[in-house]
Scaffold this motif. Structure first.
Motif, PDB file in Angstrom:
ATOM      1  N   THR A 102       0.852  -1.187   0.000  1.00 56.30           N
ATOM      2  CA  THR A 102       0.000   0.000   0.000  1.00 56.30           C
ATOM      3  C   THR A 102       0.883   1.230   0.000  1.00 56.30           C
ATOM      4  O   THR A 102       1.780   1.358   0.836  1.00 56.30           O
ATOM      5  CB  THR A 102      -0.925   0.031   1.235  1.00 56.30           C
ATOM      6  N   VAL A 103       0.638   2.118  -0.962  1.00 55.10           N
ATOM      7  CA  VAL A 103       1.408   3.344  -1.113  1.00 55.10           C
ATOM      8  C   VAL A 103       0.494   4.522  -0.786  1.00 55.10           C
ATOM      9  O   VAL A 103      -0.594   4.637  -1.341  1.00 55.10           O
ATOM     10  CB  VAL A 103       1.957   3.473  -2.556  1.00 55.10           C
ATOM     11  N   VAL A 104       0.939   5.362   0.146  1.00 56.78           N
ATOM     12  CA  VAL A 104       0.185   6.558   0.522  1.00 56.78           C
ATOM     13  C   VAL A 104       1.043   7.764   0.175  1.00 56.78           C
ATOM     14  O   VAL A 104       2.155   7.908   0.681  1.00 56.78           O
ATOM     15  CB  VAL A 104      -0.161   6.559   2.034  1.00 56.78           C
ATOM     16  N   ASP A 105       0.512   8.608  -0.715  1.00 54.47           N
ATOM     17  CA  ASP A 105       1.234   9.801  -1.175  1.00 54.47           C
ATOM     18  C   ASP A 105       2.673   9.488  -1.594  1.00 54.47           C
ATOM     19  O   ASP A 105       3.612  10.187  -1.238  1.00 54.47           O
ATOM     20  CB  ASP A 105       1.218  10.893  -0.103  1.00 54.47           C
ATOM     21  N   GLY A 106       2.832   8.388  -2.348  1.00 56.17           N
ATOM     22  CA  GLY A 106       4.130   8.053  -2.924  1.00 56.17           C
ATOM     23  C   GLY A 106       5.073   7.271  -2.027  1.00 56.17           C
ATOM     24  O   GLY A 106       6.156   6.897  -2.453  1.00 56.17           O
ATOM     25  N   GLU A 107       4.667   6.991  -0.780  1.00 52.24           N
ATOM     26  CA  GLU A 107       5.534   6.242   0.137  1.00 52.24           C
ATOM     27  C   GLU A 107       4.860   4.952   0.574  1.00 52.24           C
ATOM     28  O   GLU A 107       3.654   4.935   0.840  1.00 52.24           O
ATOM     29  CB  GLU A 107       5.862   7.089   1.371  1.00 52.24           C
ATOM     30  N   ILE A 108       5.628   3.895   0.671  1.00 54.69           N
ATOM     31  CA  ILE A 108       5.090   2.610   1.098  1.00 54.69           C
ATOM     32  C   ILE A 108       4.733   2.698   2.579  1.00 54.69           C
ATOM     33  O   ILE A 108       5.563   3.068   3.407  1.00 54.69           O
ATOM     34  CB  ILE A 108       6.096   1.476   0.843  1.00 54.69           C
ATOM     35  N   SER A 109       3.482   2.367   2.881  1.00 53.77           N
ATOM     36  CA  SER A 109       3.035   2.429   4.272  1.00 53.77           C
ATOM     37  C   SER A 109       2.760   1.044   4.847  1.00 53.77           C
ATOM     38  O   SER A 109       2.895   0.837   6.041  1.00 53.77           O
ATOM     39  CB  SER A 109       1.793   3.310   4.404  1.00 53.77           C
ATOM     40  N   VAL A 110       2.356   0.103   4.000  1.00 54.53           N
ATOM     41  CA  VAL A 110       2.067  -1.264   4.442  1.00 54.53           C
ATOM     42  C   VAL A 110       2.570  -2.213   3.363  1.00 54.53           C
ATOM     43  O   VAL A 110       2.369  -1.956   2.173  1.00 54.53           O
ATOM     44  CB  VAL A 110       0.541  -1.483   4.643  1.00 54.53           C
ATOM     45  N   SER A 111       3.201  -3.309   3.791  1.00 51.36           N
ATOM     46  CA  SER A 111       3.579  -4.334   2.815  1.00 51.36           C
ATOM     47  C   SER A 111       3.376  -5.709   3.419  1.00 51.36           C
ATOM     48  O   SER A 111       3.390  -5.876   4.640  1.00 51.36           O
ATOM     49  CB  SER A 111       5.027  -4.152   2.352  1.00 51.36           C
ATOM     50  N   GLY A 112       3.134  -6.671   2.540  1.00 49.65           N
ATOM     51  CA  GLY A 112       2.935  -8.043   2.978  1.00 49.65           C
ATOM     52  C   GLY A 112       1.525  -8.346   3.465  1.00 49.65           C
ATOM     53  O   GLY A 112       1.214  -9.471   3.822  1.00 49.65           O
ATOM     54  N   ARG A 113       0.669  -7.345   3.475  1.00 44.95           N
ATOM     55  CA  ARG A 113      -0.728  -7.513   3.890  1.00 44.95           C
ATOM     56  C   ARG A 113      -1.524  -6.319   3.386  1.00 44.95           C
ATOM     57  O   ARG A 113      -0.953  -5.316   2.963  1.00 44.95           O
ATOM     58  CB  ARG A 113      -0.858  -7.611   5.409  1.00 44.95           C
ATOM     59  N   TYR A 114      -2.827  -6.447   3.431  1.00 44.51           N
ATOM     60  CA  TYR A 114      -3.685  -5.325   3.075  1.00 44.51           C
ATOM     61  C   TYR A 114      -3.837  -4.397   4.274  1.00 44.51           C
ATOM     62  O   TYR A 114      -3.762  -4.843   5.414  1.00 44.51           O
ATOM     63  CB  TYR A 114      -5.069  -5.822   2.633  1.00 44.51           C
ATOM     64  N   PRO A 115      -4.065  -3.115   4.017  1.00 48.52           N
ATOM     65  CA  PRO A 115      -4.277  -2.189   5.145  1.00 48.52           C
ATOM     66  C   PRO A 115      -5.587  -2.520   5.843  1.00 48.52           C
ATOM     67  O   PRO A 115      -6.545  -2.968   5.209  1.00 48.52           O
ATOM     68  CB  PRO A 115      -4.340  -0.817   4.468  1.00 48.52           C
ATOM     69  N   THR A 116      -5.618  -2.299   7.142  1.00 53.68           N
ATOM     70  CA  THR A 116      -6.853  -2.503   7.901  1.00 53.68           C
ATOM     71  C   THR A 116      -7.815  -1.358   7.597  1.00 53.68           C
ATOM     72  O   THR A 116      -7.401  -0.301   7.094  1.00 53.68           O
ATOM     73  CB  THR A 116      -6.578  -2.537   9.414  1.00 53.68           C
ATOM     74  N   ASN A 117      -9.068  -1.543   7.936  1.00 52.31           N
ATOM     75  CA  ASN A 117     -10.048  -0.468   7.780  1.00 52.31           C
ATOM     76  C   ASN A 117      -9.625   0.747   8.593  1.00 52.31           C
ATOM     77  O   ASN A 117      -9.758   1.884   8.147  1.00 52.31           O
ATOM     78  CB  ASN A 117     -11.438  -0.937   8.213  1.00 52.31           C
ATOM     79  N   GLU A 118      -9.100   0.502   9.793  1.00 50.19           N
ATOM     80  CA  GLU A 118      -8.670   1.590  10.667  1.00 50.19           C
ATOM     81  C   GLU A 118      -7.514   2.379  10.051  1.00 50.19           C
ATOM     82  O   GLU A 118      -7.456   3.601  10.166  1.00 50.19           O
ATOM     83  CB  GLU A 118      -8.264   1.052  12.050  1.00 50.19           C
ATOM     84  N   GLU A 119      -6.603   1.678   9.392  1.00 50.12           N
ATOM     85  CA  GLU A 119      -5.492   2.376   8.729  1.00 50.12           C
ATOM     86  C   GLU A 119      -5.999   3.249   7.586  1.00 50.12           C
ATOM     87  O   GLU A 119      -5.576   4.397   7.447  1.00 50.12           O
ATOM     88  CB  GLU A 119      -4.460   1.363   8.209  1.00 50.12           C
ATOM     89  N   ILE A 120      -6.917   2.725   6.798  1.00 49.79           N
ATOM     90  CA  ILE A 120      -7.487   3.501   5.687  1.00 49.79           C
ATOM     91  C   ILE A 120      -8.191   4.742   6.222  1.00 49.79           C
ATOM     92  O   ILE A 120      -8.026   5.846   5.691  1.00 49.79           O
ATOM     93  CB  ILE A 120      -8.452   2.638   4.839  1.00 49.79           C
ATOM     94  N   VAL A 121      -8.972   4.582   7.293  1.00 51.61           N
ATOM     95  CA  VAL A 121      -9.673   5.713   7.920  1.00 51.61           C
ATOM     96  C   VAL A 121      -8.657   6.771   8.346  1.00 51.61           C
ATOM     97  O   VAL A 121      -8.847   7.969   8.113  1.00 51.61           O
ATOM     98  CB  VAL A 121     -10.518   5.223   9.126  1.00 51.61           C
ATOM     99  N   ARG A 122      -7.569   6.330   8.964  1.00 57.13           N
ATOM    100  CA  ARG A 122      -6.538   7.260   9.431  1.00 57.13           C
ATOM    101  C   ARG A 122      -5.849   7.960   8.247  1.00 57.13           C
ATOM    102  O   ARG A 122      -5.653   9.164   8.271  1.00 57.13           O
ATOM    103  CB  ARG A 122      -5.509   6.510  10.294  1.00 57.13           C
ATOM    104  N   TYR A 123      -5.514   7.210   7.210  1.00 56.47           N
ATOM    105  CA  TYR A 123      -4.860   7.815   6.038  1.00 56.47           C
ATOM    106  C   TYR A 123      -5.732   8.883   5.406  1.00 56.47           C
ATOM    107  O   TYR A 123      -5.249   9.941   5.015  1.00 56.47           O
ATOM    108  CB  TYR A 123      -4.551   6.763   4.958  1.00 56.47           C
ATOM    109  N   LEU A 124      -7.027   8.583   5.290  1.00 56.47           N
ATOM    110  CA  LEU A 124      -7.940   9.484   4.583  1.00 56.47           C
ATOM    111  C   LEU A 124      -8.563  10.558   5.475  1.00 56.47           C
ATOM    112  O   LEU A 124      -9.139  11.507   4.975  1.00 56.47           O
ATOM    113  CB  LEU A 124      -9.051   8.674   3.902  1.00 56.47           C
TER     114      LEU A 124
END
Length: 118
Positions: free
Chosen positions: A76-98
């Motif tokens: 998972t890349v957020v604004d050009g930087e890798i934030s999560v690898s080896g798994r999908y982001p959790t719902n909570e992580e997506i909420v926090r990113y957005l």
């Protein structure tokens, strides 16, 4: 709003929701992404099989995969930087990113009630 991209391993179809055994994590991701889209939030999703050029053109992801192999996918890349690898982001992580409400992700589609005739 932040730009989020998810780079996924090779799958038989763009969502991975095909065949007999459906991975519950892929189902969660598809449901979450559909709910976000209904609320005007787009997250780009790239499958190695159907979008190989996205993996080549994204220098950050390309370098990361070349150094670590494809086993690090999904990434998972957020604004050009890798934030999560080896798994999908959790719902909570997506909420926090957005910076959005969790209800935007967790909203369930309305199901019409079927009335049976007498």
């Amino acid at each position: 709003m932040k730009k989020i991209q998810i780079f996924e391993p090779a799958m038989c179809c763009p969502t991975g929701l095909c065949g007999v055994g459906i991975d519950p994590e892929l189902l969660r991701m598809s449901t979450m992404l559909n709910n976000l889209k209904k609320n005007g939030v787009e997250i780009e999703r790239f499958n190695l099989t159907s979008s190989p050029m996205e993996f080549i053109n994204n220098k950050t992801v390309n370098k990361y995969i070349n150094e670590n192999g494809v086993d690090v996918l999904p990434v998972t890349v957020v604004d050009g930087e890798i934030s999560v690898s080896g798994r999908y982001p959790t719902n909570e992580e997506i909420v926090r990113y957005l910076g959005i409400s969790v209800s935007t992700i967790d909203s369930q589609p309305k199901v019409a009630k079927v009335r049976r005739g007498r």
